[in-house]
Scaffold this active site. Structure first.
Site, PDB file in Angstrom:
ATOM      1  N   LYS A  50       0.825  -1.218   0.000  1.00  0.00           N
ATOM      2  CA  LYS A  50       0.000   0.000   0.000  1.00  0.00           C
ATOM      3  C   LYS A  50       0.856   1.264   0.000  1.00  0.00           C
ATOM      4  O   LYS A  50       0.368   2.356  -0.254  1.00  0.00           O
ATOM      5  CB  LYS A  50      -0.872  -0.025   1.267  1.00  0.00           C
ATOM      6  CG  LYS A  50      -1.847   1.108   1.415  1.00  0.00           C
ATOM      7  CD  LYS A  50      -2.608   0.962   2.733  1.00  0.00           C
ATOM      8  CE  LYS A  50      -3.491   2.168   3.008  1.00  0.00           C
ATOM      9  NZ  LYS A  50      -4.121   2.103   4.339  1.00  0.00           N
ATOM     10  N   THR A  57       5.547 -12.493  14.699  1.00  0.00           N
ATOM     11  CA  THR A  57       6.473 -11.937  15.684  1.00  0.00           C
ATOM     12  C   THR A  57       6.516 -12.757  16.976  1.00  0.00           C
ATOM     13  O   THR A  57       5.520 -13.399  17.331  1.00  0.00           O
ATOM     14  CB  THR A  57       6.022 -10.497  16.016  1.00  0.00           C
ATOM     15  OG1 THR A  57       6.774 -10.015  17.125  1.00  0.00           O
ATOM     16  CG2 THR A  57       4.548 -10.430  16.393  1.00  0.00           C
ATOM     17  N   ASP A  58       7.621 -12.647  17.700  1.00  0.00           N
ATOM     18  CA  ASP A  58       7.705 -13.310  19.006  1.00  0.00           C
ATOM     19  C   ASP A  58       6.835 -12.607  20.054  1.00  0.00           C
ATOM     20  O   ASP A  58       6.598 -13.145  21.135  1.00  0.00           O
ATOM     21  CB  ASP A  58       9.165 -13.386  19.492  1.00  0.00           C
ATOM     22  CG  ASP A  58       9.831 -12.027  19.671  1.00  0.00           C
ATOM     23  OD1 ASP A  58       9.222 -11.000  19.324  1.00  0.00           O
ATOM     24  OD2 ASP A  58      10.973 -11.992  20.182  1.00  0.00           O
ATOM     25  N   GLU A  59       6.375 -11.379  19.733  1.00  0.00           N
ATOM     26  CA  GLU A  59       5.598 -10.627  20.728  1.00  0.00           C
ATOM     27  C   GLU A  59       4.261 -11.288  21.046  1.00  0.00           C
ATOM     28  O   GLU A  59       3.626 -10.955  22.047  1.00  0.00           O
ATOM     29  CB  GLU A  59       5.383  -9.181  20.260  1.00  0.00           C
ATOM     30  CG  GLU A  59       6.702  -8.449  20.097  1.00  0.00           C
ATOM     31  CD  GLU A  59       6.581  -6.930  20.042  1.00  0.00           C
ATOM     32  OE1 GLU A  59       5.493  -6.401  20.320  1.00  0.00           O
ATOM     33  OE2 GLU A  59       7.588  -6.294  19.724  1.00  0.00           O
ATOM     34  N   TYR A 115      -0.661  -4.108  19.048  1.00  0.00           N
ATOM     35  CA  TYR A 115       0.076  -4.692  17.915  1.00  0.00           C
ATOM     36  C   TYR A 115       0.170  -6.206  18.060  1.00  0.00           C
ATOM     37  O   TYR A 115      -0.201  -6.965  17.157  1.00  0.00           O
ATOM     38  CB  TYR A 115       1.484  -4.083  17.832  1.00  0.00           C
ATOM     39  CG  TYR A 115       2.449  -4.892  16.975  1.00  0.00           C
ATOM     40  CD1 TYR A 115       2.284  -4.975  15.594  1.00  0.00           C
ATOM     41  CD2 TYR A 115       3.521  -5.589  17.556  1.00  0.00           C
ATOM     42  CE1 TYR A 115       3.158  -5.734  14.817  1.00  0.00           C
ATOM     43  CE2 TYR A 115       4.397  -6.336  16.787  1.00  0.00           C
ATOM     44  CZ  TYR A 115       4.216  -6.407  15.415  1.00  0.00           C
ATOM     45  OH  TYR A 115       5.076  -7.166  14.651  1.00  0.00           O
ATOM     46  N   SER A 116       0.670  -6.663  19.221  1.00  0.00           N
ATOM     47  CA  SER A 116       0.890  -8.111  19.345  1.00  0.00           C
ATOM     48  C   SER A 116      -0.438  -8.862  19.403  1.00  0.00           C
ATOM     49  O   SER A 116      -0.530 -10.002  18.909  1.00  0.00           O
ATOM     50  CB  SER A 116       1.786  -8.446  20.534  1.00  0.00           C
ATOM     51  OG  SER A 116       1.318  -7.872  21.715  1.00  0.00           O
ATOM     52  N   LYS A 165      -1.385  -9.303  15.799  1.00  0.00           N
ATOM     53  CA  LYS A 165      -0.568 -10.340  15.148  1.00  0.00           C
ATOM     54  C   LYS A 165      -0.966 -11.726  15.658  1.00  0.00           C
ATOM     55  O   LYS A 165      -1.029 -12.687  14.890  1.00  0.00           O
ATOM     56  CB  LYS A 165       0.924 -10.096  15.402  1.00  0.00           C
ATOM     57  CG  LYS A 165       1.516  -8.873  14.718  1.00  0.00           C
ATOM     58  CD  LYS A 165       1.494  -8.923  13.197  1.00  0.00           C
ATOM     59  CE  LYS A 165       2.443  -9.933  12.599  1.00  0.00           C
ATOM     60  NZ  LYS A 165       2.517  -9.817  11.110  1.00  0.00           N
TER      61      LYS A 165
END
Ligand code: NAD
Ligand code: DAU
Length: 349
Positions: free
Chosen positions: A35, A129-131, A154-155, A158
């Site tokens: 985008k 992600t690891d988060e 965010y996590s 995800k």
């Protein structure tokens, strides 16, 4: 010729993945869908933009009709999905953008791949992600079986997208793979993340806003090692499986920042200790995860991957890239970056 869609290929990690695939696999046709948000930049791909096996499509993964017709037209064999809103601090200010791109966008891609992709023999590879695992105290590591416990918007977004990918595998038999990686560093990273933000601030003698007491710990991985891991997992990983990717390279933020200051003093010919004077402890990030540490032994043992670079060497190369690419840095830090910086940092000190 296999046709592979890479989403978010104009971003930090995506541009390294596009470059690796375009150069290493002349028999693949690589379509980069992006985008071009504030984080996407076609300057990141100047060296491959004219390659005969590369094509760029500007578009939004949140637009379900557009995504469905793109897949109908292009009939992708595989997807490597990196497009995302990726910055934790922005997710605290505006969580909905993260729900839209990271959750809805991922489900749009899964639906389109199910309808028009190679659902029998192809692959939908989701980069995560690891988060999603939450935080660790001083002991232990995240493994592939660590329960999900995301703490930031965010996590959480995800984690949700990971769950949808797994659910499509279980429910519809979609051929999927997922990887969960630790903090990346290297060239072309947008200067909202710790390392490029601090490089830019040191260069301009601006203060270095360290959250809390600087005792949080992250596991840092050279971005090109992440791209190599994605290549290995894409080609040799087992369908339906998850792979953790990490650098086995834990740093307390404040120690990393002192190393960065020392290297910057040397490279800018400033007296030793100059940059460290810019360190300012500021109000902590809300919900700031204390420590991330990844156990990558599954990836190392089963797929023979190892990180290639020592951190000090990688950090030095990263600083060199930013100092040699002043125009890139000036372009991405003008305009809306200034208002972002004001909004994010003005109230902290
Ligand atoms: P980035 O923010 O640098 O790049 C994201 C890219 O996605 C940009 O090019 C942007 O234009 C594009 N994009 C955003 N919204 C879009 C939309 N709605 N439609 C199409 N394109 C869109 O991110 P990054 O750091 O390169 O991360 C890439 C992926 O890797 C993300 O999924 C992130 O969660 C994951 N990840 C990042 C790290 C890290 O340390 N940066 C570590 C592990 C996993
Ligand atoms: O672990 C993987 C994740 O790493 C990725 O999924 C994310 O997309 C990526 O942004 C990164 O998340 P972090 O929050 O760990 O990265 P960030 O660079 O924002 O922060 C690294 C550490 O530095 C963290 O403990 C917060 C701290 N920090 C960050 C900034 C931007 C500061 O002290 N000051 C700052 O100004």
């Amino acid at each position: 010729m296999k046709k592979i869609l890479i989403t978010g290929g104009a971003g930090f990690i995506g541009s390294h993945v596009v470059r690796l695939f375009v150069n290493k696999y002349p028999d693949y046709h690589i379509v980069n869908l992006d985008k071009l948000t504030y984080a996407g930049n076609l300057e990141n791909l100047k060296d491959v933009q004219n390659a005969s096996n590369y094509e760029f499509v500007k578009g939004d993964i949140v637009d379900g009709d557009f995504i469905m017709s793109l897949f109908e037209e292009q009939r992708f064999d595989g997807v490597i999905h990196l497009a995302a809103e990726s910055h934790v601090d922005r997710s605290i200010l505006n969580p909905m953008a993260f729900v839209e791109t990271n959750v809805l966008g991922t489900v749009n891609l899964l639906n389109a791949f199910k309808a028009h992709g190679d659902h029998e023999n192809g692959l939908f590879y989701h980069v995560s992600t690891d988060e999603v695992y939450g935080e660790l105290d001083d002991e232990g590591f995240f493994t592939e079986s660590t329960p999900y416990s995301p703490n930031s918007p965010y996590s959480a977004s995800k984690a949700s997208s990971d769950h949808f990918v797994r659910a499509y595998h279980a429910t519809y038999g979609t051929p999927v793979k997922i990887s969960n990686c630790s903090n990346n560093y290297g060239s072309h990273q947008f200067p909202e993340k710790l390392i490029p933000l601090f490089i830019n601030n040191i260069k301009h003698l601006k203060s270095l806003p360290v959250y809390g007491e600087g005792t949080n710990v992250r596991d840092w991985l050279w971005v090109e090692d992440h791209a190599r891991a994605i290549d290995v997992i894409y080609h040799n990983g087992v369908l339906g499986e998850t792979y953790n990717i990490g650098g086995n390279n834990e740093w307390k933020n404040i120690d990393l920042i002192h190393l960065l200051c020392k290297l910057m003093d040397q490279k800018l010919d400033r007296p030793e200790g100059d940059s460290a004077q810019l360190i300012t402890f500021v109000k902590d990030r809300s919900g700031h995860d204390f420590r991330y540490a990844i156990d990558s032994s599954k990836l190392m043992n089963e797929l023979d991957w190892v990180p290639s670079l020592q951190f000090e060497e990688g950090l030095s190369k990263t600083i060199d890239w930013y100092l040699q690419n002043e125009e890139w840095l000036e372009n991405v830090t003008s305009g809306s970056y200034q208002s972002y910086y004001q909004e994010m940092y003005a109230g902290r000190s």
